[in-house]
Design an enzyme around this catalytic site. Structure first.
Site, PDB file in Angstrom:
ATOM      1  N   LYS A  43      31.123  26.988  28.053  1.00  0.00           N
ATOM      2  CA  LYS A  43      32.199  27.831  27.431  1.00  0.00           C
ATOM      3  C   LYS A  43      33.403  27.723  28.716  1.00  0.00           C
ATOM      4  O   LYS A  43      32.833  27.269  29.813  1.00  0.00           O
ATOM      5  CB  LYS A  43      31.724  29.213  27.539  1.00  0.00           C
ATOM      6  CG  LYS A  43      30.964  29.694  28.647  1.00  0.00           C
ATOM      7  CD  LYS A  43      30.232  30.927  28.226  1.00  0.00           C
ATOM      8  CE  LYS A  43      29.461  31.443  29.474  1.00  0.00           C
ATOM      9  NZ  LYS A  43      28.216  32.118  29.287  1.00  0.00           N
ATOM     10  N   TYR A 263      52.641  36.315  55.096  1.00  0.00           N
ATOM     11  CA  TYR A 263      53.088  37.532  54.451  1.00  0.00           C
ATOM     12  C   TYR A 263      52.242  38.937  55.111  1.00  0.00           C
ATOM     13  O   TYR A 263      51.235  38.653  55.303  1.00  0.00           O
ATOM     14  CB  TYR A 263      52.784  37.568  52.867  1.00  0.00           C
ATOM     15  CG  TYR A 263      53.773  36.734  52.048  1.00  0.00           C
ATOM     16  CD1 TYR A 263      55.083  37.164  52.014  1.00  0.00           C
ATOM     17  CD2 TYR A 263      53.151  35.591  51.409  1.00  0.00           C
ATOM     18  CE1 TYR A 263      55.735  36.263  51.337  1.00  0.00           C
ATOM     19  CE2 TYR A 263      54.108  34.888  50.825  1.00  0.00           C
ATOM     20  CZ  TYR A 263      55.462  35.223  50.432  1.00  0.00           C
ATOM     21  OH  TYR A 263      56.281  34.388  49.786  1.00  0.00           O
TER      22      TYR A 263
HETATM   23  C1  LIG Z   1      27.317  32.158  29.872  1.00  0.00           C
HETATM   24  C2  LIG Z   1      25.929  32.194  28.867  1.00  0.00           C
HETATM   25  C3  LIG Z   1      25.041  31.317  29.527  1.00  0.00           C
HETATM   26  C4  LIG Z   1      24.801  30.537  30.778  1.00  0.00           C
HETATM   27  O1  LIG Z   1      24.682  31.381  31.841  1.00  0.00           O
HETATM   28  P1  LIG Z   1      24.593  30.764  33.360  1.00  0.00           P
HETATM   29  O2  LIG Z   1      24.066  31.906  34.131  1.00  0.00           O
HETATM   30  O3  LIG Z   1      25.903  30.228  33.722  1.00  0.00           O
HETATM   31  O4  LIG Z   1      23.359  29.847  33.481  1.00  0.00           O
HETATM   32  C5  LIG Z   1      23.694  31.512  28.973  1.00  0.00           C
HETATM   33  N1  LIG Z   1      23.607  32.625  27.630  1.00  0.00           N
HETATM   34  C6  LIG Z   1      24.547  33.014  27.437  1.00  0.00           C
HETATM   35  C7  LIG Z   1      24.518  34.060  26.207  1.00  0.00           C
HETATM   36  C8  LIG Z   1      25.848  33.220  28.116  1.00  0.00           C
HETATM   37  O5  LIG Z   1      26.688  33.637  27.851  1.00  0.00           O
END
Ligand SMILES: *Cc1c(COP(=O)(O)O)cnc(C)c1O
Length: 374
Positions: A43, A263
């Site tokens: 994702k 800044y």
């Molecule tokens: C993002 C996600 C993962 C992967 O999680 P990590 O901690 O990055 O390994 C797995 N399951 C779900 C439901 C997620 O949203």
């Protein structure tokens, strides 16, 4: 082609993504989780690393199942890996049901209403459509409650209206060893999976893989560990680094003791210093929280493997580092901002955040180089 033009146009800031290390991390996680299947969470543009090159590489390595958050990500993934199994974590967003069904994408159904919408799509298609069912075991975010899952399982017509391919839940505290919630989540998940006998189950994210075989079930879903991130809060990552960020020094200037930098004049130099300016700023995801002020130290970079501290506030497009102790540093010297000497975890700590957010914030203005691309 045109590398020198791009380098000049982007002032040389370069993000290197090591696809061989990515593949090695996936193989390592798959071996730890075997005989469970090892999927990949890709994702948010594969955690900022680029969905297409990451998926192509993992798919070639034998990864068959992918998790994304949004329909747009699922459609992009489909185009790269037409035969892969694609799960849509955020479920059935209104208005997307038919597109998702037509593209052969499996939603992760997170509420009773979504189950019924997907059942209706199956009725229109003339067959129950495949999906995952998310059971909430302690996040209180998406997912059916145990009571909702029991009602669904007890209604054979409704249950049969979806081709249930996976029952899953998500761990809230797997990266904090010893937290009491993880045991409760495991017990709740076992109770939920018992309602759907014969359906494959999945509980573990990256940290869940390291929590032990009890958490592996039929399929694991690592994300951050694939990309070199830590699996335990505050501990160095056991994975191979995948991301390297470096940029050349634009100029080195001597600045006398007592002068402020940047800044807000938030940092005053305690000694005569040599200050190097880099063409990277918070607009590139180098978060302003990594600034240093007189009250608080900030992040650091590395030059030839030795640390150099950030001085003053991070600007939108520029930042300053103290190279007084790096006599060899000059205009054009390449500085490591993330890499073997500046691990994600240390930069995340300086920014008051986690490896995940450092990765997903990686800027769009870097020249991206994929190592070992087929
Ligand atoms: C993002 C996600 C993962 C992967 O999680 P990590 O901690 O990055 O390994 C797995 N399951 C779900 C439901 C997620 O949203």
């Amino acid at each position: 082609m045109h590398d020198h033009v791009l380098d000049a146009g982007r002032a040389g800031a370069r993000l290197t993504i090591d696809l061989a290390a990515l593949e090695a991390n996936w193989r390592d996680l798959a071996a730890r989780a075997a005989p469970a299947e090892c999927a990949a969470a890709v994702k948010a543009d594969a955690y900022g690393l680029g969905l297409e090159p990451v998926v192509r590489r993992l798919h070639d390595a034998g990864c068959l199942t992918f998790f994304v958050a949004l329909p747009e990500e699922a459609l992009r993934l489909r185009a790269v890996a037409p035969d892969a199994t694609v799960y849509l974590l955020n479920g059935l967003l209104p208005g997307w049901v038919d597109t998702i069904a037509d593209a052969g994408i499996r939603p992760v159904l997170g509420s009773p209403e979504e189950w019924d919408d997907w059942a209706a799509a199956g009725a229109r298609a003339g067959r129950p459509l495949p999906a995952a069912l998310h059971i909430d075991t302690g996040m209180n975010r998406l997912g059916l409650t145990q009571a909702e899952a029991e009602r669904l399982a007890a209604d054979p017509t409704r249950r049969a209206a979806v081709a249930l391919a996976l029952v899953m839940s998500h761990l809230a505290t797997a990266d904090e060893p010893g937290h009491a919630l993880i045991g409760r989540q495991l017990a709740r998940f076992r109770a939920a999976t018992a309602l759907f006998p014969g359906v494959p189950a999945s509980l573990a994210n990256s940290a869940g893989i390291f929590a032990g075989a009890d958490f592996h079930f039929g399929l694991v879903r690592p994300g951050v560990a694939l990309y070199g991130g830590a699996v335990q809060a505050g501990r160095p990552s056991p994975m191979m680094p995948v991301v390297r960020l470096d940029a050349p020094i634009l100029r080195v200037r001597p600045v006398p003791a007592g002068e402020p930098i940047g800044y807000g004049a938030a940092r005053t130099l305690p000694r005569d210093s040599r200050i190097a300016i880099l063409s990277v700023g918070y607009a590139d995801g180098y978060h302003r929280l990594a600034s240093s002020t007189d009250a608080r130290p900030g992040g650091h970079v590395a030059i030839e493997g030795r640390p150099a501290p950030v001085v003053g506030r991070i600007s939108m497009d520029l930042m300053a580092v103290d190279v007084t102790d790096h006599e060899q540093a000059h205009r054009g010297t390449r500085v490591e901002l993330i890499g073997p000497h500046v691990p994600l975890t240390s930069i995340a700590a300086a920014m008051g955040t986690i490896d995940y957010e450092v990765l997903t914030s990686l800027g769009r203005r870097y020249r991206r180089v994929y190592l070992d691309e087929a």
